[in-house]
Write a protein that holds these residues in place. Structure first.
Motif, PDB file in Angstrom:
ATOM      1  N   UNK A 147       0.833  -1.208   0.000  1.00 30.55           N
ATOM      2  CA  UNK A 147       0.000   0.000   0.000  1.00 30.55           C
ATOM      3  C   UNK A 147       0.869   1.261   0.000  1.00 30.55           C
ATOM      4  N   UNK A 148       1.917   1.262   0.806  1.00 30.94           N
ATOM      5  CA  UNK A 148       2.808   2.427   0.856  1.00 30.94           C
ATOM      6  C   UNK A 148       3.494   2.648  -0.487  1.00 30.94           C
ATOM      7  N   UNK A 149       3.982   1.587  -1.086  1.00 26.57           N
ATOM      8  CA  UNK A 149       4.665   1.707  -2.381  1.00 26.57           C
ATOM      9  C   UNK A 149       3.708   2.218  -3.449  1.00 26.57           C
ATOM     10  N   UNK A 150       2.497   1.680  -3.489  1.00 27.32           N
ATOM     11  CA  UNK A 150       1.509   2.135  -4.474  1.00 27.32           C
ATOM     12  C   UNK A 150       1.147   3.601  -4.255  1.00 27.32           C
ATOM     13  N   UNK A 151       0.949   3.971  -3.016  1.00 27.06           N
ATOM     14  CA  UNK A 151       0.600   5.359  -2.709  1.00 27.06           C
ATOM     15  C   UNK A 151       1.691   6.324  -3.125  1.00 27.06           C
ATOM     16  N   UNK A 152       2.927   5.963  -2.877  1.00 27.16           N
ATOM     17  CA  UNK A 152       4.032   6.841  -3.253  1.00 27.16           C
ATOM     18  C   UNK A 152       4.187   6.940  -4.772  1.00 27.16           C
ATOM     19  N   UNK A 153       3.943   5.848  -5.478  1.00 27.90           N
ATOM     20  CA  UNK A 153       4.007   5.894  -6.947  1.00 27.90           C
ATOM     21  C   UNK A 153       2.943   6.824  -7.503  1.00 27.90           C
ATOM     22  N   UNK A 154       1.763   6.827  -6.895  1.00 30.74           N
ATOM     23  CA  UNK A 154       0.678   7.688  -7.362  1.00 30.74           C
ATOM     24  C   UNK A 154       0.968   9.162  -7.126  1.00 30.74           C
ATOM     25  N   UNK A 155       1.790   9.460  -6.157  1.00 36.43           N
ATOM     26  CA  UNK A 155       2.087  10.858  -5.854  1.00 36.43           C
ATOM     27  C   UNK A 155       2.915  11.530  -6.934  1.00 36.43           C
ATOM     28  N   UNK A 156       3.525  10.743  -7.810  1.00 36.08           N
ATOM     29  CA  UNK A 156       4.318  11.274  -8.910  1.00 36.08           C
ATOM     30  C   UNK A 156       5.405  12.214  -8.392  1.00 36.08           C
ATOM     31  N   UNK A 157       6.177  11.747  -7.426  1.00 36.06           N
ATOM     32  CA  UNK A 157       7.241  12.531  -6.817  1.00 36.06           C
ATOM     33  C   UNK A 157       8.465  12.576  -7.724  1.00 36.06           C
ATOM     34  N   UNK A 158       9.248  13.612  -7.593  1.00 36.63           N
ATOM     35  CA  UNK A 158      10.499  13.710  -8.341  1.00 36.63           C
ATOM     36  C   UNK A 158      11.655  13.317  -7.430  1.00 36.63           C
ATOM     37  N   UNK A 159      12.752  12.933  -8.057  1.00 40.32           N
ATOM     38  CA  UNK A 159      13.938  12.590  -7.281  1.00 40.32           C
ATOM     39  C   UNK A 159      14.596  13.873  -6.788  1.00 40.32           C
ATOM     40  N   UNK A 160      15.480  13.737  -5.835  1.00 39.15           N
ATOM     41  CA  UNK A 160      16.209  14.893  -5.317  1.00 39.15           C
ATOM     42  C   UNK A 160      17.047  15.527  -6.433  1.00 39.15           C
ATOM     43  N   UNK A 161      17.626  14.678  -7.276  1.00 38.83           N
ATOM     44  CA  UNK A 161      18.442  15.174  -8.393  1.00 38.83           C
ATOM     45  C   UNK A 161      17.596  16.017  -9.347  1.00 38.83           C
ATOM     46  N   UNK A 162      16.399  15.535  -9.690  1.00 37.79           N
ATOM     47  CA  UNK A 162      15.516  16.299 -10.569  1.00 37.79           C
ATOM     48  C   UNK A 162      15.117  17.622  -9.915  1.00 37.79           C
ATOM     49  N   UNK A 163      14.842  17.580  -8.625  1.00 41.10           N
ATOM     50  CA  UNK A 163      14.481  18.790  -7.890  1.00 41.10           C
ATOM     51  C   UNK A 163      15.628  19.798  -7.915  1.00 41.10           C
ATOM     52  N   UNK A 164      16.855  19.331  -7.675  1.00 38.06           N
ATOM     53  CA  UNK A 164      18.018  20.217  -7.665  1.00 38.06           C
ATOM     54  C   UNK A 164      18.250  20.851  -9.031  1.00 38.06           C
ATOM     55  N   UNK A 165      18.056  20.081 -10.108  1.00 35.44           N
ATOM     56  CA  UNK A 165      18.207  20.619 -11.467  1.00 35.44           C
ATOM     57  C   UNK A 165      17.190  21.730 -11.699  1.00 35.44           C
ATOM     58  N   UNK A 166      15.948  21.492 -11.303  1.00 35.21           N
ATOM     59  CA  UNK A 166      14.909  22.512 -11.479  1.00 35.21           C
ATOM     60  C   UNK A 166      15.177  23.742 -10.619  1.00 35.21           C
ATOM     61  N   UNK A 167      15.726  23.530  -9.443  1.00 34.63           N
ATOM     62  CA  UNK A 167      16.068  24.643  -8.561  1.00 34.63           C
ATOM     63  C   UNK A 167      17.151  25.521  -9.192  1.00 34.63           C
ATOM     64  N   UNK A 168      18.145  24.889  -9.796  1.00 38.29           N
ATOM     65  CA  UNK A 168      19.208  25.638 -10.481  1.00 38.29           C
ATOM     66  C   UNK A 168      18.650  26.394 -11.680  1.00 38.29           C
ATOM     67  N   UNK A 169      17.772  25.749 -12.430  1.00 37.98           N
ATOM     68  CA  UNK A 169      17.147  26.403 -13.582  1.00 37.98           C
ATOM     69  C   UNK A 169      16.328  27.608 -13.128  1.00 37.98           C
ATOM     70  N   UNK A 170      15.602  27.457 -12.048  1.00 33.25           N
ATOM     71  CA  UNK A 170      14.808  28.559 -11.508  1.00 33.25           C
ATOM     72  C   UNK A 170      15.701  29.713 -11.053  1.00 33.25           C
ATOM     73  N   UNK A 171      16.826  29.402 -10.436  1.00 35.24           N
ATOM     74  CA  UNK A 171      17.752  30.442  -9.984  1.00 35.24           C
ATOM     75  C   UNK A 171      18.317  31.213 -11.184  1.00 35.24           C
ATOM     76  N   UNK A 172      18.684  30.488 -12.247  1.00 31.07           N
ATOM     77  CA  UNK A 172      19.194  31.162 -13.454  1.00 31.07           C
ATOM     78  C   UNK A 172      18.111  32.030 -14.091  1.00 31.07           C
ATOM     79  N   UNK A 173      16.886  31.519 -14.104  1.00 30.26           N
ATOM     80  CA  UNK A 173      15.774  32.277 -14.672  1.00 30.26           C
ATOM     81  C   UNK A 173      15.514  33.538 -13.853  1.00 30.26           C
ATOM     82  N   UNK A 174      15.545  33.402 -12.538  1.00 31.79           N
ATOM     83  CA  UNK A 174      15.344  34.565 -11.667  1.00 31.79           C
ATOM     84  C   UNK A 174      16.425  35.616 -11.899  1.00 31.79           C
ATOM     85  N   UNK A 175      17.673  35.183 -12.041  1.00 30.35           N
ATOM     86  CA  UNK A 175      18.776  36.114 -12.289  1.00 30.35           C
ATOM     87  C   UNK A 175      18.579  36.829 -13.623  1.00 30.35           C
ATOM     88  N   UNK A 176      18.120  36.088 -14.637  1.00 31.09           N
ATOM     89  CA  UNK A 176      17.892  36.696 -15.960  1.00 31.09           C
ATOM     90  C   UNK A 176      16.747  37.705 -15.891  1.00 31.09           C
TER      91      UNK A 176
END
Length: 84
Positions: free
Chosen positions: A35-64
């Protein structure tokens, strides 16, 4: 959340079952894990690496954006100085 974390959480939940129900505890642990595994799959979570990449992209966009806002302000100031 990795498989080990799911296993640990399922074990903790199963440990709440009274000791007299040992077979039920094992069955519940397996069910909790599924049940826990199924619930987490449904949440469509991103990995920490994907989150960090998006955070860097957002920072560059904010600077621009900040840079472009400053350029607009400079252009408006120079346009206002010419108009007077």
């Amino acid at each position: 959340m990795d498989v080990q974390s799911i296993d640990q959480l399922a074990q903790r939940l199963a440990s709440l079952v009274p000791p007299g129900l040992a077979q039920a505890r094992n069955d519940l642990e397996v069910n909790f894990r599924d049940v826990l595994a199924q619930g987490l799959r449904r949440l469509d979570l991103v990995t920490r690496e994907e989150f960090d990449v998006q955070l860097q992209l957002l920072a560059r966009t904010r600077a621009r954006i900040d840079e472009l806002e400053q350029r607009i302000a400079d252009l408006e100031a120079s346009q206002g100085a010419r108009g007077h």
